[in-house]
Design an enzyme around this catalytic site. Structure first.
Site, mmCIF file in Angstrom:
data_model
loop_
_atom_site.group_PDB
_atom_site.id
_atom_site.type_symbol
_atom_site.label_atom_id
_atom_site.label_comp_id
_atom_site.label_asym_id
_atom_site.label_seq_id
_atom_site.Cartn_x
_atom_site.Cartn_y
_atom_site.Cartn_z
ATOM 1 N N CYS A 2 -1.636 8.768 -10.093
ATOM 2 C CA CYS A 2 -1.074 8.572 -11.428
ATOM 3 C C CYS A 2 -0.512 7.161 -11.585
ATOM 4 O O CYS A 2 -0.166 6.508 -10.611
ATOM 5 C CB CYS A 2 0.048 9.569 -11.664
ATOM 6 S SG CYS A 2 -0.444 11.260 -11.359
ATOM 7 N N ARG A 28 -6.837 2.937 -10.606
ATOM 8 C CA ARG A 28 -6.259 3.941 -9.716
ATOM 9 C C ARG A 28 -6.920 5.301 -9.900
ATOM 10 O O ARG A 28 -6.722 6.200 -9.082
ATOM 11 C CB ARG A 28 -4.757 4.081 -10.007
ATOM 12 C CG ARG A 28 -3.968 2.824 -9.705
ATOM 13 C CD ARG A 28 -2.641 2.822 -10.414
ATOM 14 N NE ARG A 28 -1.710 3.798 -9.899
ATOM 15 C CZ ARG A 28 -0.690 3.520 -9.107
ATOM 16 N NH1 ARG A 28 -0.481 2.291 -8.712
ATOM 17 N NH2 ARG A 28 0.120 4.457 -8.685
ATOM 18 N N TRP A 75 -3.470 11.822 -12.680
ATOM 19 C CA TRP A 75 -4.539 12.237 -11.785
ATOM 20 C C TRP A 75 -4.115 13.598 -11.248
ATOM 21 O O TRP A 75 -3.166 13.700 -10.488
ATOM 22 C CB TRP A 75 -4.694 11.200 -10.676
ATOM 23 C CG TRP A 75 -5.948 11.356 -9.911
ATOM 24 C CD1 TRP A 75 -7.210 11.064 -10.316
ATOM 25 C CD2 TRP A 75 -6.061 11.863 -8.584
ATOM 26 N NE1 TRP A 75 -8.104 11.356 -9.330
ATOM 27 C CE2 TRP A 75 -7.436 11.845 -8.255
ATOM 28 C CE3 TRP A 75 -5.157 12.319 -7.642
ATOM 29 C CZ2 TRP A 75 -7.913 12.280 -7.041
ATOM 30 C CZ3 TRP A 75 -5.626 12.748 -6.425
ATOM 31 C CH2 TRP A 75 -6.998 12.729 -6.126
ATOM 32 N N ASN A 101 5.311 10.326 -11.321
ATOM 33 C CA ASN A 101 4.334 10.285 -10.226
ATOM 34 C C ASN A 101 4.970 10.966 -9.027
ATOM 35 O O ASN A 101 6.161 10.780 -8.787
ATOM 36 C CB ASN A 101 4.016 8.844 -9.806
ATOM 37 C CG ASN A 101 3.183 8.123 -10.825
ATOM 38 O OD1 ASN A 101 2.789 8.691 -11.824
ATOM 39 N ND2 ASN A 101 2.943 6.844 -10.561
ATOM 40 N N GLY A 102 4.188 11.695 -8.251
ATOM 41 C CA GLY A 102 4.731 12.345 -7.057
ATOM 42 C C GLY A 102 4.662 13.851 -7.197
ATOM 43 O O GLY A 102 3.925 14.385 -8.030
ATOM 44 N N GLU A 481 -16.405 8.223 13.877
ATOM 45 C CA GLU A 481 -15.904 7.632 12.633
ATOM 46 C C GLU A 481 -15.699 6.123 12.804
ATOM 47 O O GLU A 481 -15.986 5.342 11.900
ATOM 48 C CB GLU A 481 -14.604 8.343 12.223
ATOM 49 C CG GLU A 481 -13.910 7.791 10.999
ATOM 50 C CD GLU A 481 -14.752 7.836 9.727
ATOM 51 O OE1 GLU A 481 -15.822 8.447 9.710
ATOM 52 O OE2 GLU A 481 -14.316 7.211 8.742
ATOM 53 N N LYS A 485 -17.593 3.500 10.401
ATOM 54 C CA LYS A 485 -16.848 2.534 9.570
ATOM 55 C C LYS A 485 -17.362 1.129 9.821
ATOM 56 O O LYS A 485 -17.606 0.359 8.906
ATOM 57 C CB LYS A 485 -15.362 2.646 9.925
ATOM 58 C CG LYS A 485 -14.408 2.494 8.820
ATOM 59 C CD LYS A 485 -14.231 3.669 7.888
ATOM 60 C CE LYS A 485 -15.455 4.400 7.462
ATOM 61 N NZ LYS A 485 -15.247 5.587 6.692
ATOM 62 N N GLU A 488 -21.071 0.623 8.449
ATOM 63 C CA GLU A 488 -21.312 0.634 7.000
ATOM 64 C C GLU A 488 -20.764 -0.599 6.296
ATOM 65 O O GLU A 488 -21.319 -1.023 5.299
ATOM 66 C CB GLU A 488 -20.793 1.924 6.352
ATOM 67 C CG GLU A 488 -19.303 2.038 6.223
ATOM 68 C CD GLU A 488 -18.887 3.297 5.445
ATOM 69 O OE1 GLU A 488 -17.891 3.912 5.836
ATOM 70 O OE2 GLU A 488 -19.554 3.639 4.456
ATOM 71 N N HIS A 504 -25.838 9.837 30.176
ATOM 72 C CA HIS A 504 -27.091 10.592 30.049
ATOM 73 C C HIS A 504 -28.137 9.836 29.238
ATOM 74 O O HIS A 504 -29.094 10.437 28.749
ATOM 75 C CB HIS A 504 -26.808 11.963 29.416
ATOM 76 C CG HIS A 504 -25.949 12.831 30.284
ATOM 77 N ND1 HIS A 504 -26.366 13.363 31.474
ATOM 78 C CD2 HIS A 504 -24.657 13.216 30.143
ATOM 79 C CE1 HIS A 504 -25.385 14.061 32.032
ATOM 80 N NE2 HIS A 504 -24.324 13.979 31.238
ATOM 81 N N LYS A 603 -20.245 5.509 -3.517
ATOM 82 C CA LYS A 603 -19.023 6.248 -3.203
ATOM 83 C C LYS A 603 -19.263 7.749 -3.255
ATOM 84 O O LYS A 603 -18.749 8.502 -2.449
ATOM 85 C CB LYS A 603 -17.924 5.848 -4.211
ATOM 86 C CG LYS A 603 -16.571 6.478 -3.927
ATOM 87 C CD LYS A 603 -15.976 5.930 -2.646
ATOM 88 C CE LYS A 603 -14.692 6.611 -2.238
ATOM 89 N NZ LYS A 603 -14.392 6.373 -0.805
HETATM 90 O O1 M6R Z 1 -17.167 12.685 -0.980
HETATM 91 P P1 M6R Z 1 -17.565 13.168 0.370
HETATM 92 O O2 M6R Z 1 -16.395 13.239 1.316
HETATM 93 O O3 M6R Z 1 -18.307 14.459 0.336
HETATM 94 O O4 M6R Z 1 -18.577 12.080 0.920
HETATM 95 C C1 M6R Z 1 -19.322 12.292 2.069
HETATM 96 C C2 M6R Z 1 -19.892 10.989 2.592
HETATM 97 O O5 M6R Z 1 -20.817 10.453 1.691
HETATM 98 C C3 M6R Z 1 -18.785 9.972 2.834
HETATM 99 O O6 M6R Z 1 -17.809 10.484 3.693
HETATM 100 C C4 M6R Z 1 -19.307 8.658 3.429
HETATM 101 O O7 M6R Z 1 -19.816 8.909 4.710
HETATM 102 C C5 M6R Z 1 -18.188 7.652 3.475
HETATM 103 N N1 M6R Z 1 -18.163 6.888 2.274
HETATM 104 C C6 M6R Z 1 -18.233 6.745 4.633
HETATM 105 O O8 M6R Z 1 -17.148 5.899 4.661
#
Ligand code: M6R
Length: 608
Positions: A2, A28, A75, A101-102, A481, A485, A488, A504, A603
C-alpha cells in the site's frame, strides 16, 4: 504494497497533489485507490476498486474541495479489492477519514467492541476500526489530536496511519513498524524552514510520492506521532516533542520509485526484514508456543507441493519440513505434474506461487482439484487465480515484487511454509525451539544486509565462466536458488547440486577457475559430510566460498566465508540465501546486466 500520501496545501491544488502522489507510488502495486479532503463544506471521500484512471473518472465532476487531504493505494491483505475495502475508511458520521499501511493484529476484538457500542462497519478491513475509535474518542469529549492518540494507543500491530477530521485543518499521523516520511515545502531559494511553515507540508509512505515538490524530508521513527498543519510537529508516545532532523534527498527522478536503490531487485532484497515481519505479524504466539494462520484444513495423510522456479525451491524446503515432522511430502515441478500426476489419495496439494498466475502451477492445481484433492495456494497475491481457485489460501504478505528475480517473496514463502508446518504438524517441542528463531529472523536478515562481504566476493569471481552451488537437506534448495538467481540475472552458467551428488558426475567439471559456493550450517553429521564435499573440490584446486554459521570446519577449507548468524537451521537456510542473493546481484551489476528485466524472462509466466 500500500501507499500513503498526505498534503496540507496552500492553494487549491491539494487534490491534484494527492492524485499525482498516488501515481508516483503506482510502482509499488495496488488494486484500489482513494482520497479524502477536508474543506469548508466538511469531509469528502472518493475511492474505487481498480487503477488510478478509475479514481480520476470517479472524481470527475465532483471536484471535492479542500487544502488538507490524504490518499491511498491499497494492495489487498484483509478482504478482496472492492470499493468498500478501498481506503480512506470513515467513521459512522463520515467526519473522520483514515488511511493505513500495515496490519492491525487486534482489529477483531476492537471491531466487536465497537459494534457492541453501535458502530457500523462497511468493509472487511482491519483499518476500519481506526476511524471508529477516533469517533468514539471525539464523542467522549476529546479534541482531535488527543482523540487520534487515544485511538492509536489501542492498536497492536504494524502501522503507518494518517487521519483527517472534518472541521480540523490538520493531518494526524503515527508510525509503528511501517515507514512514514514527511516532506517540507521549500521557499523560493529552495530552503525549507525546520518546522515546515514556509510551504506546503507532505506526508507519505515513501519519498517518491512528493519528491517532485521538495527534496527536504524528515523520517518518522517507530512510536512517533506527527501533526501537519501549516507546519510540522513530531512528538513521541508521551506527547513530548522530538527532533528528527531534516535530510535532503539527492536522487534523480528515474531513481525515485526505487527509493534511491539502483535496481528494484536490490530494493527488494533490502525490504526482506520488513516483508518477513509482515508475514509473521499476528501469526506467532511465543507465549503459547503456537502459530495461528487461520486455516481450517481437512485431515490429510500427506502433502504434495506443485510450483515452478524459485517457488519450486521453496516447495522443496517445505516438503522437507513436513517430512521431518513425520508427514509424507513431496515437491513436484508443476510443469511435470500435470502430464504425469502421482496418486493423490488424501493428500493436500499446495501450490506455491508468488504471482498466483503461473500457468504451469495453475494447471497442476486444477488437475489435483479434478482428482478430488483439497488445494491450498501459498501466494503473495490476493484475488489471483490461485487464490480464487484453491480451497484455501495462505498469504505470504511480501508486498509487490517488481524485479523479475524473486527475492523477498522467496523469503516470504519460506517463512509462510514454516508457519504452515508449525500450525499443522509440528510437535510442541519443535514449536518452542523454532518460534524464537522466527521472531529474530527479520533482525538477522538486517544484520546480513548491514555487514555482508558479498560484493567483494562478486568482485573476485565476476570473470568465472561457471559457478557451482552445493548444500544438503534444507540447504539443498538454497543451493539451487543461489544458482538460479545468479544465472538469471548475470547470464553466467551456474548449477546447484545436492552436496553429496557432486562426486557422482558434476565433479568432472570442476576446475581451478570454478568457484564453488557451499552452504554449510550447524555442527551435525550432515554438516560434516558437506565439509567432506568441500574438501573434494578443494583438492581439485577450485576456489570455495563457504556460506556458514561457523559451527563446523567449513571455514578451514574455504577461500572466503559469507557469514550467517547462528540460529535454528530452518531460519539459517533463509539467511544463507540472502548472502547468495547479494552475490548474484553484485556479479550482475558489475557486468552491467539489466538486472530488473533479464533477457527472455517475464515476471509472471502465464503460458505452459
Ligand atoms: O509467480 P510464481 O512464484 O509462480 O513464479 C514461478 C517462477 O516463474 C518464478 O519463481 C521464477 O523462477 C523467478 N522469477 C526466478 O527468480
Amino acid at each position: 504494497m500500500c501507499g500513503i500520501i498526505g498534503c496540507v496545501g496552500r492553494g487549491d491544488d491539494t487534490l491534484e497533489t494527492l492524485v499525482e502522489g498516488l501515481a508516483n507510488l503506482e510502482y509499488r502495486g495496488y488494486d484500489s485507490a482513494g482520497v479524502a479532503l477536508v474543506g469548508a463544506d466538511g469531509l469528502s471521500v472518493c475511492k474505487t476498486e481498480g487503477e488510478l484512471s478509475a479514481l480520476r473518472d470517479r472524481l470527475e465532476g465532483r471536484d471535492p474541495a479542500g487544502t488538507v487531504g490524504i490518499g491511498h493505494t491499497r494492495w489487498s491483505t484483509h478482504g478482496p479489492p472492492t470499493d468498500a475495502n478501498a481506503h480512506p475508511h470513515t467513521d459512522c458520521a463520515g467526519e473522520v477519514a483514515v488511511v493505513h499501511n500495515g496490519i492491525i493484529e487486534n482489529y477483531q476484538p476492537l471491531r466487536e467492541e465497537l459494534e457492541e457500542q453501535g458502530h457500523e462497519f462497511e468493509s472487511d478491513t482491519d483499518t476500519e476500526v481506526v476511524p471508529h475509535l477516533i469517533e468514539a474518542a471525539l464523542a467522549g469529549g476529546a479534541r482531535p489530536e488527543p482523540a487520534f492518540r487515544e485511538a492509536i494507543g489501542q492498536l497492536e500491530g504494524s502501522y503507518a496511519i494518517a487521519a483527517v477530521i472534518a472541521g480540523s485543518r490538520e493531518i494526524f499521523a503515527a508510525r509503528n513498524d511501517s515507514p512514514l516520511v514527511a516532506g517540507l515545502g521549500q521557499d523560493s531559494e529552495g530552503v525549507p524552514p525546520q518546522d515546515g511553515t514556509g510551504g506546503p507540508v507532505f506526508l507519505a509512505s515513501d519519498v517518491p510520492a512528493f519528491r517532485e515538490h521538495t527534496p527536504h524530508v524528515l523520517y518518522l521513527e517507530d512510536g512517533d506521532f506527527a501533526t501537519l498543519d501549516g507546519g510540522l510537529t513530531v512528538t513521541d508516545t508521551d506527547g513530548v516533542a522530538v527532533d528528527r532532523g531534516v535530510e535532503t534527498v539527492e536522487w534523480d527522478a528515474e531513481q525515485t520509485g526505487k527509493s534511491g536503490y539502483d535496481h528494484f531487485m536490490r530494493k527488494e532484497i533490502h525490504e526482506q526484514p520488513w516483508a518477513l515481519r509482515q508475514c509473521l505479524s499476528g501469526r506467532v504466539d511465543e507465549l503459547r508456543g503456537a502459530a495461528d494462520i487461520d486455516l481450517e484444513l481437512g485431515a490429510t495423510l500427506g502433502v504434495q507441493f506443485v510450483a515452478a522456479g524459485t517457488s519450486y525451491h521453496a516447495s522443496l524446503y517445505g516438503a522437507e519440513l513436513f517430512r521431518r515432522a513425520g508427514v509424507p511430502a513431496q515437491a513436484f515441478l508443476a510443469s511435470e505434474y500435470a502430464t504425469s500426476t502421482p496418486p493423490i489419495g488424501d493428500d493436500l496439494v499446495i501450490g506455491v506461487t508468488q504471482s498466483g498466475e503461473t500457468a504451469d502451477t495453475l494447471s497442476a492445481l486444477r488437475e489435483a482439484d479434478r482428482r478430488g484433492a483439497e488445494t491450498l495456494a501459498v501466494t503473495n497475491t490476493v484475488s489471483s487465480t490461485a487464490d480464487r481457485e484453491c480451497d484455501h489460501t495462505l498469504l505470504i504478505r511480501s508486498g509487490p515484487e517488481i524485479g523479475v528475480a524473486a527475492t523477498k517473496t522467496f523469503a516470504g514463502q519460506l517463512a509462510a511454509l514454516n508457519l504452515l508446518s508449525l500450525a499443522t504438524v509440528e510437535s510442541q517441542h519443535d514449536r518452542r525451539t523454532l518460534l524464537p528463531a522466527l521472531r529474530d529472523l527479520p533482525g538477522d536478515v538486517q544484520a546480513i544486509l548491514n555487514d555482508s562481504n558479498a560484493e567483494g566476493i562478486a568482485d573476485a569471481y565476476e570473470d568465472a565462466s561457471a559457478y557451482f552451488f552445493i548444500g544438503r537437506g534444507l540447504q539443498y534448495p538454497v543451493a539451487l536458488e543461489g544458482a538460479l538467481k545468479l544465472k538469471e540475472i548475470s547470464y553466467k552458467h551456474a548449477e546447484g547440486f545436492a552436496a553429496g551428488e557432486l562426486k557422482h558426475g558434476p565433479l568432472a567439471l570442476v576446475e581451478d577457475s570454478t568457484p564453488v559456493f557451499a552452504v554449510v550450517l550447524g555442527s551435525g553429521e550432515r554438516a560434516q559430510k558437506t565439509v567432506g564435499n568441500i574438501k573434494e573440490v578443494e583438492a581439485r584446486d577450485a576456489p570455495v566460498v563457504a556460506v556458514t554459521d561457523g559451527r563446523n570446519d567449513a571455514h578451514l577449507y574455504a577461500d572466503h566465508v559469507l557469514e550467517v548468524p547462528e540460529t535454528h537451521p530452518r531460519a539459517g537456510a533463509l539467511l544463507a540465501n540472502v548472502q547468495l542473493q547479494l552475490v548474484a546481484y553484485h556479479v550482475a551489476d558489475n557486468l552491467g546486466r539489466p538486472i530488473d528485466k533479464p533477457r527472455h524472462l517475464a515476471k509472471s509466466v502465464t503460458v505452459e
